[in-house]
Write a protein that holds these residues in place. Structure first.
Motif: not given
Length: 205
Positions: A78, A80, A157-158, A161-162
């Motif tokens: 991902g 990240s 794979d975000q 965003r966090r």
């Protein structure tokens, strides 16, 4: 050292292009990845490009440019992975990193400079996120150095965003013209539609 770094995550598989590589598509007479790197080099103190491997075909697109190539062998895990490895390899003392997606062909050096200027304009470290002219959040996004530990702990794979959500209280927005902050091209159809929209009109008789 100080200064601003730009990280271009370019380690994805381009799977939705069905056999072609979106980052090698030609934009303004250059491969898109080279265009992004050249725009970044105009405004950054350091530019890093995260790639699947040092012998990947994309390396040829940025050959000769003074950029740092960061290998991401676990890119399949991902976005990240590229962020973690890219941030880990930045020079010591960098003030902030601006994450510039490799597949957004409308972003320009002045756009990147505007986001960086937003960071420099306030006395305390803030996150800066570009938006479309109508306020829709987009890219690029700048993270001050105190966010680096959080970026190094990303997974999946975000993307980041966090980290954005955790720092919403100090997130500032920078409006860019039109929709360039939200225009990314992931499929052959998207590329064709974008090219159709951007064709130069026929000259009048």
């Amino acid at each position: 050292m100080g200064g601003i770094a730009i990280l271009i995550p370019a380690a994805g598989a381009s799977a939705r292009m069905r056999g072609t590589d979106k980052l090698l598509e030609e934009v303004e007479g250059r491969a898109l990845l080279r265009r992004q790197a050249e725009e970044a080099l105009q405004v950054a103190d350091h530019v890093a490009v995260a790639l699947p491997a040092h012998d990947h075909p994309r390396v040829r697109a940025i050959q000769g440019l003074p950029v740092q190539v960061v290998e991401v062998p676990d890119a399949h895990l991902g976005m990240s992975s590229a962020l973690r490895r890219g941030v880990a390899m930045l020079p010591r003392g960098i003030d902030a990193v601006l994450v510039l997606p490799a597949d957004m062909p409308e972003l320009t050096a002045p756009d990147l400079a505007a986001v960086i200027a937003g960071f420099r304009a306030v006395p305390r470290p803030t996150l800066q996120q570009a938006t479309a002219a109508d306020g829709t959040p987009g890219h690029p996004v700048l993270f001050p150095a105190d966010c680096f530990p959080a970026l190094l702990n990303l997974s999946g794979d975000q993307g980041a965003r966090r980290v954005l959500d955790a720092n919403a209280h100090r997130l500032r927005h920078v409006a860019l013209p039109g929709s360039r902050a939200v225009t990314d091209l992931d499929t052959p159809e998207a590329w064709q539609a974008w090219r159709d929209r951007n064709q130069a009109p026929c000259a009048a008789e």
